[in-house]
Scaffold this motif. Structure first.
Motif, PDB file in Angstrom:
ATOM      1  N   ASN A   8      39.557  30.076  20.911  1.00  0.00           N
ATOM      2  CA  ASN A   8      39.013  29.013  21.974  1.00  0.00           C
ATOM      3  C   ASN A   8      39.796  27.839  22.335  1.00  0.00           C
ATOM      4  O   ASN A   8      39.306  27.058  23.150  1.00  0.00           O
ATOM      5  CB  ASN A   8      37.613  28.521  20.909  1.00  0.00           C
ATOM      6  CG  ASN A   8      36.706  29.590  20.790  1.00  0.00           C
ATOM      7  OD1 ASN A   8      36.324  30.543  21.624  1.00  0.00           O
ATOM      8  ND2 ASN A   8      35.940  29.758  19.507  1.00  0.00           N
ATOM      9  N   ARG A  35      37.851  30.910  26.193  1.00  0.00           N
ATOM     10  CA  ARG A  35      36.805  30.134  27.252  1.00  0.00           C
ATOM     11  C   ARG A  35      37.915  29.359  27.994  1.00  0.00           C
ATOM     12  O   ARG A  35      39.167  28.905  27.391  1.00  0.00           O
ATOM     13  CB  ARG A  35      36.126  29.361  26.638  1.00  0.00           C
ATOM     14  CG  ARG A  35      36.609  28.260  25.536  1.00  0.00           C
ATOM     15  CD  ARG A  35      35.577  27.621  24.748  1.00  0.00           C
ATOM     16  NE  ARG A  35      36.220  26.704  23.546  1.00  0.00           N
ATOM     17  CZ  ARG A  35      35.324  25.810  22.823  1.00  0.00           C
ATOM     18  NH1 ARG A  35      34.309  25.723  22.949  1.00  0.00           N
ATOM     19  NH2 ARG A  35      36.338  24.970  22.071  1.00  0.00           N
ATOM     20  N   TYR A  54      34.896  34.386  28.145  1.00  0.00           N
ATOM     21  CA  TYR A  54      33.629  34.468  28.113  1.00  0.00           C
ATOM     22  C   TYR A  54      32.717  33.210  28.378  1.00  0.00           C
ATOM     23  O   TYR A  54      31.608  33.399  28.311  1.00  0.00           O
ATOM     24  CB  TYR A  54      33.209  34.716  26.429  1.00  0.00           C
ATOM     25  CG  TYR A  54      33.525  33.526  25.581  1.00  0.00           C
ATOM     26  CD1 TYR A  54      32.716  32.218  25.454  1.00  0.00           C
ATOM     27  CD2 TYR A  54      34.686  33.532  24.725  1.00  0.00           C
ATOM     28  CE1 TYR A  54      33.084  31.125  24.608  1.00  0.00           C
ATOM     29  CE2 TYR A  54      34.974  32.683  23.734  1.00  0.00           C
ATOM     30  CZ  TYR A  54      34.113  31.344  23.816  1.00  0.00           C
ATOM     31  OH  TYR A  54      34.591  30.452  22.913  1.00  0.00           O
ATOM     32  N   GLY A  55      33.513  32.090  28.849  1.00  0.00           N
ATOM     33  CA  GLY A  55      32.920  30.831  29.309  1.00  0.00           C
ATOM     34  C   GLY A  55      33.773  29.648  29.567  1.00  0.00           C
ATOM     35  O   GLY A  55      35.003  29.988  29.618  1.00  0.00           O
ATOM     36  N   HIS A  57      34.595  25.583  28.778  1.00  0.00           N
ATOM     37  CA  HIS A  57      34.188  24.336  27.951  1.00  0.00           C
ATOM     38  C   HIS A  57      34.223  23.066  29.068  1.00  0.00           C
ATOM     39  O   HIS A  57      35.276  22.960  29.662  1.00  0.00           O
ATOM     40  CB  HIS A  57      34.994  24.095  27.009  1.00  0.00           C
ATOM     41  CG  HIS A  57      34.850  23.008  25.920  1.00  0.00           C
ATOM     42  ND1 HIS A  57      33.542  22.511  25.401  1.00  0.00           N
ATOM     43  CD2 HIS A  57      35.481  21.832  25.776  1.00  0.00           C
ATOM     44  CE1 HIS A  57      33.600  21.541  24.849  1.00  0.00           C
ATOM     45  NE2 HIS A  57      34.831  20.996  24.976  1.00  0.00           N
ATOM     46  N   GLN A  70      26.289  24.412  26.272  1.00  0.00           N
ATOM     47  CA  GLN A  70      27.153  25.376  26.570  1.00  0.00           C
ATOM     48  C   GLN A  70      27.291  26.515  25.726  1.00  0.00           C
ATOM     49  O   GLN A  70      27.596  27.738  26.190  1.00  0.00           O
ATOM     50  CB  GLN A  70      28.367  24.675  26.793  1.00  0.00           C
ATOM     51  CG  GLN A  70      28.636  23.475  27.734  1.00  0.00           C
ATOM     52  CD  GLN A  70      29.838  22.959  27.590  1.00  0.00           C
ATOM     53  OE1 GLN A  70      31.008  23.217  26.958  1.00  0.00           O
ATOM     54  NE2 GLN A  70      30.043  21.529  28.223  1.00  0.00           N
ATOM     55  N   GLN A  74      27.460  30.537  26.444  1.00  0.00           N
ATOM     56  CA  GLN A  74      28.637  31.456  25.904  1.00  0.00           C
ATOM     57  C   GLN A  74      28.274  32.654  25.076  1.00  0.00           C
ATOM     58  O   GLN A  74      28.716  33.730  25.129  1.00  0.00           O
ATOM     59  CB  GLN A  74      29.689  30.540  24.958  1.00  0.00           C
ATOM     60  CG  GLN A  74      30.160  29.563  26.264  1.00  0.00           C
ATOM     61  CD  GLN A  74      30.800  28.354  25.548  1.00  0.00           C
ATOM     62  OE1 GLN A  74      31.061  28.340  24.280  1.00  0.00           O
ATOM     63  NE2 GLN A  74      31.572  27.403  26.377  1.00  0.00           N
ATOM     64  N   SER A  77      27.548  35.941  26.752  1.00  0.00           N
ATOM     65  CA  SER A  77      28.476  36.519  27.299  1.00  0.00           C
ATOM     66  C   SER A  77      29.185  37.194  26.236  1.00  0.00           C
ATOM     67  O   SER A  77      29.910  38.274  26.101  1.00  0.00           O
ATOM     68  CB  SER A  77      29.457  35.532  27.930  1.00  0.00           C
ATOM     69  OG  SER A  77      30.553  36.179  28.386  1.00  0.00           O
ATOM     70  N   TYR A  96      30.721  31.876  17.351  1.00  0.00           N
ATOM     71  CA  TYR A  96      31.270  32.796  18.186  1.00  0.00           C
ATOM     72  C   TYR A  96      31.593  34.171  17.281  1.00  0.00           C
ATOM     73  O   TYR A  96      31.211  35.111  17.578  1.00  0.00           O
ATOM     74  CB  TYR A  96      32.594  32.226  18.866  1.00  0.00           C
ATOM     75  CG  TYR A  96      32.658  30.879  19.415  1.00  0.00           C
ATOM     76  CD1 TYR A  96      32.029  30.508  20.591  1.00  0.00           C
ATOM     77  CD2 TYR A  96      32.889  29.707  18.737  1.00  0.00           C
ATOM     78  CE1 TYR A  96      31.826  29.455  21.040  1.00  0.00           C
ATOM     79  CE2 TYR A  96      32.853  28.468  18.999  1.00  0.00           C
ATOM     80  CZ  TYR A  96      32.285  28.260  20.588  1.00  0.00           C
ATOM     81  OH  TYR A  96      32.015  26.879  20.956  1.00  0.00           O
TER      82      TYR A  96
END
Length: 365
Positions: A8, A35, A54-55, A57, A70, A74, A77, A96
């Motif tokens: 991440n 991300r 997956y997204g 930030h 947020q 996420q 996803s 996560y």
């Protein structure tokens, strides 16, 4: 085996990159979920790691409410990607990894440090089959918690793993004997940074002006907000993958962020951390202070004075290098441990003898 890894942040990429390479070389199928945050995907591309996003930030807000919103998007996803990949084991931290392991019905291995994000620990701990953290952290996370002698940065900065690029001075445009310092300014936009303040704008400007009288100064500004045109400093503009090479050659690192201070200390570079309003006591920094590789300061004047003192001391880098040589080589090579834990699906009893010797169950200091 199919191994899912969460990266991440840039630090997470470094934590897992050597283990991912070795697992792929051994024939395993590895997927990194990430991300868009800072230079995370740039590092994944540079090191050629297999990843999917997956997204994103949003760094424009550090409020806990915004970050929580947020997180909701996420998670959705992550669920889809984890179900499709069907991992045999999941590595990561926080909600996560917990969600991915739950929906994929796979063991979850959390690799933690002493950051103060109680939310991350509280959410993920019940879903973890194995928790790994440095022995110097002081958390008791239950019977599945194992500690190792070292730091998470030992996965990529242990002497058995890291070799500095000798050409980094040429890349930076500094001479072989030219003194240079790195200043690292934190964006303070992560969940655990909410409400924390580091160097003020005025302090940043003053620090750079003072340091420039003793060394060439390169600035790594995580938030990307500083205008250096009227200041005697240069932006650190090499690829972010080369930052550890640059730190290894530097005469000094001054920062209000944690990871790079730890990294510089483990590399044997004089490292000063300005706490600002962060009053959390970190086990990692306490240990590195004990062995003389890191120094911390509550006040701006104190960190500035110490920085100038070290730059004026021609023997400071030699002292730090000697301390590193006598301390870091005896720490655990975390990459070896991560690979072994992955291949046993987080089952500690199945680890080989060397990995079992490297860890201890549930004995944080």
């Amino acid at each position: 085996m199919r191994i899912l890894v969460f990266a991440n942040t840039p630090a997470h990429v470094h934590l897992y990159r050597h283990a991912v390479d070795r697992l792929e070389e051994a024939g395993h199928d590895v997927l990194v979920l990430t991300r868009e945050y800072a230079c995370t995907t740039d590092l994944l591309e540079f090191f050629g790691l297999p990843y999917r996003r997956y997204g994103e930030h949003d760094v424009t807000s550090s409020s806990k409410l915004t970050l929580a919103r947020q997180l909701g998007g996420q998670i959705g996803s992550i669920v889809g990607k984890a179900v499709r990949f069907r991992p045999d084991v999941v590595f990561g931290r926080g909600p996560y990894a917990a969600v991915a392991g739950t929906v994929a019905r796979a063991p979850v291995v959390l690799v933690l440090d002493d950051e103060p994000g109680d939310f991350n620990h509280s959410v993920s701990r019940p879903f973890a089959d194995c928790i790994l953290s440095p022995r110097v952290t002081r958390r008791n996370l239950g019977g599945d918690h194992y500690t190792f002698d070292g730091f998470k940065e030992c996965a990529y900065l242990h002497p058995e793993v890291f070799a500095a690029d000798d050409a980094v001075r040429e890349y930076l445009g500094v001479g072989p004997d030219e003194s240079y310092a790195l200043a690292r300014f934190n964006a303070l936009d992560a969940l655990h940074d909410a409400g924390i303040e580091g160097f003020t704008r005025e302090q940043r400007r003053d620090l750079l002006q003072r340091l420039s009288g003793h060394a060439t100064v390169f600035v790594s500004d995580e938030g990307g907000e500083m205008d250096l045109h009227e200041l005697p400093a240069e932006p650190y503009d090499l690829h972010p993958a080369l930052i550890h090479d640059a730190m290894a050659e530097a005469d000094l690192l001054v920062a209000d962020t944690g990871t790079m201070v730890t990294e510089a200390g483990l590399l044997g570079t004089p490292a000063l951390r300005y706490r600002g309003t962060d009053d959390h006591e970190y086990g990692e920094f306490r240990e590195l202070e004990r062995v003389g590789l890191v120094e911390q300061f509550d006040g701006y004047d104190a960190v500035r004075s110490r920085a100038l003192e070290l730059l004026a001391d021609d023997e400071s880098t030699d002292r730090w290098a000697q301390r590193r040589q006598s301390y870091v080589g005896d720490l655990a090579n975390l990459t070896d441990l991560l690979v072994d834990v992955a291949e046993t699906r987080g089952t500690i009893d199945d680890l080989d003898r060397s990995s079992q010797k490297a860890i201890q169950q549930d004995t944080p200091q």
